[in-house]
Design an enzyme around this catalytic site. Structure first.
Site, PDB file in Angstrom:
ATOM      1  N   GLY A   7      15.499  20.113  31.770  1.00 47.91           N
ATOM      2  CA  GLY A   7      16.189  19.397  32.845  1.00 47.91           C
ATOM      3  C   GLY A   7      16.371  20.270  34.076  1.00 47.91           C
ATOM      4  N   GLY A  33      14.457  14.919  30.830  1.00 49.81           N
ATOM      5  CA  GLY A  33      13.854  16.131  31.398  1.00 49.81           C
ATOM      6  C   GLY A  33      12.349  16.021  31.472  1.00 49.81           C
ATOM      7  N   ASN A  95      26.522  19.560  15.971  1.00 56.45           N
ATOM      8  CA  ASN A  95      25.385  20.292  15.395  1.00 56.45           C
ATOM      9  C   ASN A  95      25.289  21.695  15.988  1.00 56.45           C
ATOM     10  OD1 ASN A  95      24.477  18.361  13.611  1.00 56.45           O
ATOM     11  ND2 ASN A  95      23.100  17.403  15.091  1.00 56.45           N
ATOM     12  N   ALA A 110      28.226  22.891  28.858  1.00 56.39           N
ATOM     13  CA  ALA A 110      28.131  22.392  30.235  1.00 56.39           C
ATOM     14  C   ALA A 110      28.942  21.104  30.307  1.00 56.39           C
ATOM     15  CB  ALA A 110      26.675  22.136  30.606  1.00 56.39           C
ATOM     16  N   TYR A 141      29.747   8.587  29.689  1.00 59.42           N
ATOM     17  CA  TYR A 141      29.529   9.984  30.090  1.00 59.42           C
ATOM     18  C   TYR A 141      30.853  10.756  30.105  1.00 59.42           C
ATOM     19  CZ  TYR A 141      27.817  13.902  32.976  1.00 59.42           C
ATOM     20  OH  TYR A 141      27.474  15.146  33.461  1.00 59.42           O
TER      21      TYR A 141
END
Ligand SMILES: NC(=O)c1ccc[n+]([C@@H]2O[C@H](COP(=O)([O-])OP(=O)(O)OC[C@H]3O[C@@H](n4cnc5c(N)ncnc54)[C@H](O)[C@@H]3O)[C@@H](O)[C@H]2O)c1
Length: 317
Positions: A7, A33, A95, A110, A141
């Site tokens: 990305g 990406g 994970n 991030a 989101y």
């Protein structure tokens, strides 16, 4: 290891880590990406790429640092991939946290200024809890990232995992997706095509824009610090959307006009980081202002617009 490496930000982070002398395992499932962003690293011996969805358990081997940049990030992408966005911030993050535990690696999340939602406090400090609609269109989101922050903090609290959380504010520069629906790419694209710039509402809502090299420098300073709490990294220079449109028109020397459309639901009216913490803790602040950043991005956007198929564009300048 860098996830989301194909990305915009992930690829710049890979470049910066390699430049500092590290070896990088890049991971991406190519949902939003593009391998083009990593093509220049093909012959780099300290770099490898793994096509992998982080929502499925995996283990590429020993790693001492996991940077998690995997997530649809633009409104266009996360609204199209709403469920995947919720999964990557929950299952995917779990994970990676387990992987970090296994390898005793540091985990770097991030996160985003979207955690503040449509903020009632201005500018936003890290101590502000946010004003988020949990069922609005952006919630896939915002809540995914808020959950990811909670999960990261829980692993720190319960498992003593070494963690970092960056709250990234609007960042732009070369390799930003052209169709991401974000202000800079929209305006640059429209200006270079000679189309009118689309402003939602009256254009008085404000945004702050951080140039990518400043953002990545802040991210690395945070990574190598001991700061375990969320830290804002962004440019506090505040512009109205209309001012931003005018900067873009000046840099591209475009003759485009401005078209006004209704404001979308839950569009934040103001967004600006308080970077006191980053300044004092990391000695970091952005160096590149909007005009310079747009100039540094111009070649990239021009090349992208010129390589677009079919339609004839009236390229300005
Ligand atoms: N660019 C910004 O202004 C900004 C602002 C705030 C936060 N962020 C955060 O920074 C990170 C990177 O954002 P970006 O702007 O580079 O977005 P991007 O869409 O360019 O990059 C995200 C990458 O993650 C990959 N990805 C998505 N789901 C995945 C999965 N399940 N498994 C593996 N890879 C997956 C995508 O294919 C893509 O390459 C994201 O976490 C985003 O939320 C970005």
């Amino acid at each position: 290891m860098v996830t989301g490496a194909a990305g915009f930000l992930g690829s710049h982070l890979c470049d910066a880590l390699l430049a500092e002398g590290h070896s990088v395992i890049a991971v991406d499932n190519l949902l939003t990406g593009n391998l083009r962003n990593l093509a220049h690293l093909k012959r780099e011996t300290r770099f490898s790429f793994l096509e992998q969805d982080i929502c499925s358990p995996f283990d590429p081997g020993t790693t001492d640092y996991i940077f998690d940049f995997a997530s649809p990030a633009s409104p266009v992408d996360y609204m199209e991939h709403g469920i995947e966005t919720l999964q990557v911030g929950s299952i995917g993050v779990f994970n990676l946290l387990e992987l970090a535990r296994k390898h005793r690696a540091t985990f770097f999340l991030a996160s985003t200024s979207e955690c503040y939602g449509d903020p009632l406090e201005h500018p936003q400090k890290e101590t502000y809890w946010g004003h988020v609609n949990p069922v609005g269109p952006r919630s896939v989101y915002d809540e995914s990232k808020r959950f990811a922050e909670a999960a990261t903090t829980a692993y720190r609290r319960y498992h003593k995992l070494d963690v970092r959380i960056v709250r990234i504010f609007n960042t732009y520069g070369p390799r930003l997706q052209m169709n991401d629906g974000r202000v800079i790419s929209n305006f640059m694209k429209q200006a270079l095509r000679g189309e009118d710039l689309t402003v939602y509402g009256d254009g008085s809502q404000t945004r702050s824009f951080c140039y990518v090299s400043d953002e990545v420098e802040g991210i690395l300073r945070l990574a190598w610090s001991k700061a375990q709490e969320p830290t804002n990294i962004g440019n506090p220079g505040e512009f109205t959307i209309l001012e931003c449109a005018k900067e873009v028109l000046a840099v591209t020397k475009s003759k485009s006009g401005i078209q006004y459309l209704p404001l979308p639901q839950d569009d934040p009216k103001q967004r600006r980081p308080d970077i006191t913490k980053a300044r004092t803790l990391l000695g970091w602040e952005p160096k590149i202002d909007l005009r310079q950043g747009l100039e540094l991005s111009l070649d990239y956007f021009r090349t992208e617009v010129e390589s677009e198929p079919s339609v004839t564009h009236h390229v300005a300048g």
